[in-house]
Design a protein around this motif. Structure first.
Motif, PDB file in Angstrom:
ATOM      1  N   ILE A  49       0.845  -1.198   0.000  1.00  0.00           N
ATOM      2  CA  ILE A  49       0.000   0.000   0.000  1.00  0.00           C
ATOM      3  C   ILE A  49       0.875   1.241   0.000  1.00  0.00           C
ATOM      4  O   ILE A  49       1.893   1.304   0.695  1.00  0.00           O
ATOM      5  CB  ILE A  49      -0.902   0.021   1.247  1.00  0.00           C
ATOM      6  N   ALA A  50       0.452   2.235  -0.773  1.00  0.00           N
ATOM      7  CA  ALA A  50       1.080   3.555  -0.740  1.00  0.00           C
ATOM      8  C   ALA A  50      -0.010   4.596  -0.525  1.00  0.00           C
ATOM      9  O   ALA A  50      -1.158   4.395  -0.913  1.00  0.00           O
ATOM     10  CB  ALA A  50       1.822   3.832  -2.049  1.00  0.00           C
ATOM     11  N   ILE A  59      -6.251   5.635   8.967  1.00  0.00           N
ATOM     12  CA  ILE A  59      -7.363   4.765   8.582  1.00  0.00           C
ATOM     13  C   ILE A  59      -6.845   3.394   8.160  1.00  0.00           C
ATOM     14  O   ILE A  59      -7.376   2.355   8.560  1.00  0.00           O
ATOM     15  CB  ILE A  59      -8.196   5.433   7.472  1.00  0.00           C
ATOM     16  N   ILE A  60      -5.784   3.379   7.378  1.00  0.00           N
ATOM     17  CA  ILE A  60      -5.191   2.111   6.946  1.00  0.00           C
ATOM     18  C   ILE A  60      -4.739   1.296   8.156  1.00  0.00           C
ATOM     19  O   ILE A  60      -4.985   0.083   8.249  1.00  0.00           O
ATOM     20  CB  ILE A  60      -4.008   2.376   5.992  1.00  0.00           C
ATOM     21  N   ALA A  61      -4.082   1.956   9.114  1.00  0.00           N
ATOM     22  CA  ALA A  61      -3.630   1.255  10.322  1.00  0.00           C
ATOM     23  C   ALA A  61      -4.807   0.746  11.137  1.00  0.00           C
ATOM     24  O   ALA A  61      -4.777  -0.369  11.666  1.00  0.00           O
ATOM     25  CB  ALA A  61      -2.760   2.187  11.160  1.00  0.00           C
ATOM     26  N   PHE A  65      -3.907  -2.762   8.322  1.00  0.00           N
ATOM     27  CA  PHE A  65      -2.955  -2.867   7.222  1.00  0.00           C
ATOM     28  C   PHE A  65      -1.791  -1.886   7.351  1.00  0.00           C
ATOM     29  O   PHE A  65      -1.099  -1.620   6.380  1.00  0.00           O
ATOM     30  CB  PHE A  65      -3.679  -2.648   5.888  1.00  0.00           C
ATOM     31  N   GLY A  66      -1.552  -1.381   8.559  1.00  0.00           N
ATOM     32  CA  GLY A  66      -0.455  -0.435   8.740  1.00  0.00           C
ATOM     33  C   GLY A  66       0.894  -1.009   8.370  1.00  0.00           C
ATOM     34  O   GLY A  66       1.766  -0.301   7.834  1.00  0.00           O
ATOM     35  N   GLY A 154     -12.030   0.027   3.499  1.00  0.00           N
ATOM     36  CA  GLY A 154     -12.257  -1.329   3.999  1.00  0.00           C
ATOM     37  C   GLY A 154     -12.595  -2.295   2.886  1.00  0.00           C
ATOM     38  O   GLY A 154     -12.100  -3.425   2.857  1.00  0.00           O
ATOM     39  N   GLU A 155     -13.424  -1.862   1.948  1.00  0.00           N
ATOM     40  CA  GLU A 155     -13.785  -2.726   0.814  1.00  0.00           C
ATOM     41  C   GLU A 155     -12.556  -3.047  -0.027  1.00  0.00           C
ATOM     42  O   GLU A 155     -12.353  -4.180  -0.473  1.00  0.00           O
ATOM     43  CB  GLU A 155     -14.832  -2.022  -0.042  1.00  0.00           C
ATOM     44  N   ILE A 156     -11.707  -2.053  -0.227  1.00  0.00           N
ATOM     45  CA  ILE A 156     -10.490  -2.252  -1.026  1.00  0.00           C
ATOM     46  C   ILE A 156      -9.553  -3.252  -0.342  1.00  0.00           C
ATOM     47  O   ILE A 156      -8.942  -4.105  -1.000  1.00  0.00           O
ATOM     48  CB  ILE A 156      -9.790  -0.896  -1.250  1.00  0.00           C
TER      49      ILE A 156
END
Length: 345
Positions: A49-50, A59-61, A65-66, A154-156
């Motif tokens: 992820i970038a 949000i990613i963390a 997925f952090g 989240g869907e991604i």
């Protein structure tokens, strides 16, 4: 989703259709469709992820997925709390920020997806997409867009991430209802006038904006609400304008700005300064006042700060502990909570 929740979600997101997920044929890939007409071709499992959007990192963390962020921004990579809770961020490359994207570095890293704000130049987006990198470009500058973005992210990222995003949405909506019920006891004539310093003491936001949204939810009367109509949502102002408004409370985005406003003689004539009501905005993984998942705490903190009697049952220290444990899996020490709520740097 029951009828009550559909109504709440519809009200928050303005009735927007959130997203749709469709299999893309082979098990190795899938397609996510969001905002009705935007399509992303993704691997079955996102591994790399970038993001060129600072607040998206939180949000990613939060969605688990952090540790898969391979490229981020300099601000996030250098944030002590983020580095502590997501140690791998220290090794992430620099993706650039906003429109200043490091295309060459991203093409070398080949992330599965880049998360960006709507300011991303179209030419750069097309370059990355031709290189096989999915580019998710999101709306911004409103709380509705933030909750929507969390669900799309989240869907991604997959089924587990989506469940966490949905839990976050439920928590956010519950806090909205909770604060609204408490503030119903505060007459409009008794609402506090607030000046919010964004980035520096003489910058602020009007309507429409993310900052206006959380001030609305927190029961504040934004003194700058109508200052920039027809112009940018955030802009420079004069000290004379602030004196004319004479806010009851000042919220500065950074501790540095809050301290300068408390200590510099030119600010001392303001009611908020005289009465000791200049607050530094809380900060954890990111500044709570920005486009971060921590916005679910921001308006709760503001309402508690402005109207402590109306929200007497709210313990912000416990709320902070509970939030980071529930959504990040972090057990905060007393010192962490104190620094989050009253940052010193």
């Amino acid at each position: 989703m029951d009828a009550r929740r559909r109504r709440l979600c519809g009200a928050l997101l303005g009735g927007a259709a959130l997203l749709a997920l469709r299999p893309a044929g082979a098990a190795a890939t899938r397609t996510v469709t969001y905002y009705g007409d935007r399509r992303l071709q993704l691997p079955a499992q996102v591994e790399r992820i970038a993001t060129s959007w600072e607040a998206q990192n939180a949000i990613i963390a939060m969605l688990g997925f952090g540790d898969r962020i391979v490229a981020t921004t300099r601000i996030v990579r250098d944030m002590p709390v983020f580095r502590r809770f997501v140690p791998g961020i220290a090794n992430a490359a620099l993706a650039g920020a906003g429109g200043d994207l490091n295309v060459e570095e991203l093409m070398r890293l080949k992330p599965d997806v880049l998360f960006a704000s709507a300011g991303l130049p179209q030419l750069r987006q097309e370059q990355l997409e031709r290189a096989g990198i999915a580019v998710a470009v999101f709306r911004s500058n409103s709380l509705a867009a933030l909750v929507e973005r969390t669900l799309v992210t989240g869907e991604i990222l997959g089924a587990e991430a989506l469940r966490q995003a949905q839990d976050y949405r439920d928590y956010f909506e519950a806090n909205v209802a909770r604060v609204a019920a408490a503030l119903a006891k505060v007459p409009q004539a008794s609402r506090m006038k607030v000046y919010h310093a964004v980035g520096d003491p003489l910058s602020t936001s009007s309507r429409p904006s993310l900052n206006q949204d959380w001030m609305d939810l927190g029961g504040a009367v934004n003194v700058a609400e109508h200052w920039f109509q027809g112009g940018p949502a955030t802009a420079k102002v004069s000290l004379e304008q602030i004196y004319a408004a004479d806010p009851d409370v000042i919220v500065a985005m950074t501790a540095r700005d809050a301290e300068s406003m408390r200590s510099e003689p030119r600010w001392r004539g303001l009611r908020a300064v005289r009465q000791g009501r200049v607050h530094a905005n809380p900060r954890g993984m990111f500044w709570w006042s920005r486009e971060t998942s921590e916005q679910a705490l921001q308006f709760l903190w503001l309402a508690k700060t402005l109207y402590p009697d109306a929200l007497a049952e709210v313990d912000m220290k416990q709320e902070t502990r509970d939030f980071y444990r529930r959504f990040y899996g972090y057990r905060l020490e007393d010192g962490d909570v104190a620094e989050f709520l009253q940052p010193t740097s």
